[in-house]
Design a protein around this motif. Structure first.
Motif, PDB file in Angstrom:
ATOM      1  N   LEU A 176       0.790  -1.238   0.000  1.00  0.00           N
ATOM      2  CA  LEU A 176       0.000   0.000   0.000  1.00  0.00           C
ATOM      3  C   LEU A 176       0.819   1.283   0.000  1.00  0.00           C
ATOM      4  N   ALA A 177       2.138   1.212  -0.058  1.00  0.00           N
ATOM      5  CA  ALA A 177       2.953   2.412   0.180  1.00  0.00           C
ATOM      6  C   ALA A 177       2.653   3.542  -0.796  1.00  0.00           C
ATOM      7  N   THR A 178       2.341   3.233  -2.054  1.00  0.00           N
ATOM      8  CA  THR A 178       2.088   4.304  -3.015  1.00  0.00           C
ATOM      9  C   THR A 178       0.737   4.978  -2.823  1.00  0.00           C
ATOM     10  N   VAL A 179      -0.175   4.336  -2.078  1.00  0.00           N
ATOM     11  CA  VAL A 179      -1.473   4.954  -1.820  1.00  0.00           C
ATOM     12  C   VAL A 179      -1.625   5.365  -0.358  1.00  0.00           C
ATOM     13  N   ALA A 180      -0.610   5.117   0.442  1.00  0.00           N
ATOM     14  CA  ALA A 180      -0.702   5.383   1.882  1.00  0.00           C
ATOM     15  C   ALA A 180      -0.543   6.866   2.193  1.00  0.00           C
ATOM     16  N   ILE A 182       0.108   7.544   5.619  1.00  0.00           N
ATOM     17  CA  ILE A 182       1.016   7.473   6.757  1.00  0.00           C
ATOM     18  C   ILE A 182       1.760   6.130   6.702  1.00  0.00           C
ATOM     19  N   ALA A 183       3.049   6.173   6.991  1.00  0.00           N
ATOM     20  CA  ALA A 183       3.861   4.956   7.006  1.00  0.00           C
ATOM     21  C   ALA A 183       4.383   4.718   8.414  1.00  0.00           C
ATOM     22  N   VAL A 184       4.226   3.501   8.904  1.00  0.00           N
ATOM     23  CA  VAL A 184       4.868   3.088  10.150  1.00  0.00           C
ATOM     24  C   VAL A 184       6.238   2.555   9.757  1.00  0.00           C
ATOM     25  N   VAL A 185       7.274   3.349  10.019  1.00  0.00           N
ATOM     26  CA  VAL A 185       8.636   3.018   9.585  1.00  0.00           C
ATOM     27  C   VAL A 185       9.441   2.555  10.794  1.00  0.00           C
ATOM     28  N   THR A 202       6.203  13.532   3.150  1.00  0.00           N
ATOM     29  CA  THR A 202       7.393  14.143   3.730  1.00  0.00           C
ATOM     30  C   THR A 202       8.525  14.132   2.706  1.00  0.00           C
ATOM     31  N   PRO A 203       9.228  15.244   2.509  1.00  0.00           N
ATOM     32  CA  PRO A 203      10.351  15.251   1.565  1.00  0.00           C
ATOM     33  C   PRO A 203      11.359  14.148   1.890  1.00  0.00           C
ATOM     34  N   GLY A 204      11.798  13.458   0.841  1.00  0.00           N
ATOM     35  CA  GLY A 204      12.753  12.369   1.010  1.00  0.00           C
ATOM     36  C   GLY A 204      12.117  10.993   1.077  1.00  0.00           C
ATOM     37  N   PHE A 205      10.796  10.936   1.264  1.00  0.00           N
ATOM     38  CA  PHE A 205      10.078   9.657   1.279  1.00  0.00           C
ATOM     39  C   PHE A 205       9.577   9.379  -0.131  1.00  0.00           C
ATOM     40  N   THR A 225      12.219   4.368  -0.474  1.00  0.00           N
ATOM     41  CA  THR A 225      13.505   4.962  -0.119  1.00  0.00           C
ATOM     42  C   THR A 225      13.261   6.099   0.854  1.00  0.00           C
ATOM     43  N   LEU A 226      14.131   6.180   1.837  1.00  0.00           N
ATOM     44  CA  LEU A 226      14.065   7.220   2.865  1.00  0.00           C
ATOM     45  C   LEU A 226      15.382   7.985   2.809  1.00  0.00           C
TER      46      LEU A 226
END
Length: 395
Positions: A176-180, A182-185, A202-205, A225-226
């Protein structure tokens, strides 16, 4: 005439074993609602979506409105349903496609559970009601490109700054990352592995969907990528320190898989039974031949055993007595047997079994992916072995 009546009366899967009959009333109600939703809203387009690698994001709020997202969580707009009810819902979604049970799992068992178990009150109030309603989507960024079975070797790092954290690293196979939103990293810190809530804008995500998949084509899995992602101090999940945090969420997801894959198995078995009745070879339906009946009987036995195991684990989970080892027993057995059932069903369908006229080949492909994620067969075998011997065989 009497023999003919006995041969045909009450035939079919439901005549031999019905999941509905072994569920408590609350779980049965949830199951029937999930079955109706999945058959009405997902099933009509699933073959086309699988072929086109299309995820129908428009269904998310409908699934939320029906109460299926984070349904095992109490409060914050969540249903507070039993573990058995949640399992029954997983079974019905995966009976249509593993990708949609995966969506319910990533959103509810992983991302929402992480916030519910380890988040601050402010984090819970901010995210859980929106996620339960399907107005916000979450992902769970744990697995890394270097390997998913050894999270202790995590390379993603979070470093403290004067006003927060900077996170650097990479994740892979993140649903789901491309439609999320919020990410629990999960990242290494000076205090061990910690979890962070990272808004995906967030910039860089950066999240990129993985292409070329031959399984889970109607759902989304991604690379992340972070690159020096900066978050405030309040992004930290305060209650999670070390790997026990993400592992407890994984166990929630693994529990749902124990039930879900039996839905895929049921779909394959039902297709095989229907085909055995209707396909005529050498002047008889193939279901009239002993070899075919033996195959169907073996499939039914393993399906029934798998559902009964899931029901037993559900009762344990509702009673608060379910162990990590028992979850591994369920995941190891039920995925393995669902794959075997799908393969035998394909043999009964013959050449037509590889076409989209039947759901079996799609389920077979999806189940191979399910076998890998949330712990491979090998990892679960070692978890069970450790529990039996008291000795760890992990490297």
């Amino acid at each position: 005439m009497i023999e003919q009546t006995l041969e045909t009366a009450g035939s079919g899967l439901e005549a031999v074993f019905s999941v509905d009959a072994i569920l408590p009333e609350d779980a049965r109600d949830w199951q029937l609602r999930a079955r109706e939703f999945a058959r009405r809203r997902i099933a009509p387009t699933i073959e086309e979506d699988f072929e086109a690698q299309h995820f129908r994001r428009e269904l998310i709020e409908e699934i939320g409105a029906a109460g299926f997202l984070g349904m095992h969580i109490s409060g914050y707009g969540c249903a507070g349903a039993s573990a058995t009810a949640y399992g029954a819902v997983c079974l019905e979604f995966e009976a249509i496609d593993s990708g949609w049970r995966t969506f319910v799992s990533v959103q509810g068992s992983l991302a929402m559970t992480a916030i519910a178990k380890f988040g601050s009150e402010e984090q819970k109030q901010r995210w859980l009601p929106e996620m339960a309603a399907g107005r916000a989507v979450g992902c769970f960024a744990l697995t890394e490109p270097s390997g998913g079975s050894d999270p202790g070797a995590m390379r993603t790092v979070a470093q403290r700054t004067a006003d927060g954290w900077v996170i650097t690293g990479a994740k892979r196979w993140i649903g789901l990352a491309t439609v999320a939103d919020i990410a629990v990293v999960w990242a290494q810190t000076d205090d061990g592995v910690r979890g962070f809530l990272v808004p995906t804008d967030t910039p860089g995500f950066t999240a990129t969907a993985i292409t070329g998949k031959h399984a889970m084509r109607a759902s989304i899995q991604c690379d992340i990528t972070l690159d020096d992602v900066q978050v405030a101090s309040d992004a930290l999940l305060p209650g999670a320190v070390g790997l026990r945090g993400p592992f407890s969420c994984l166990n929630e997801a693994r529990y749902g898989i124990v039930w879900g894959v039996m839905g895929a198995a049921r779909s394959c078995l039902s297709a095989a039974i229907d085909r055995a009745r209707s396909r005529v070879v050498f002047g008889e339906p193939i279901g009239a031949y002993q070899l075919t009946q033996a195959k169907l009987a073996d499939m039914l036995v393993e399906y029934e055993k798998g559902v009964l195991l899931a029901r037993h684990l559900g009762a344990q989970k509702d009673a608060g007595t379910l162990s990590h080892a028992q979850i591994s027993v369920g995941k190891l057995n039920n995925v393995r047997e669902a794959i075997a059932i799908a393969g035998t069903a394909r043999s009964i369908l013959g050449g037509d079994g590889v076409t989209s006229e039947f759901p079996v080949m799609r389920h077979m492909a999806n189940l191979e992916a399910v076998r890998t994620y949330e712990g491979t067969d090998e990892i679960h075998a070692l978890i069970v072995g450790r529990a039996l011997t008291g000795l760890s065989a992990f490297a």
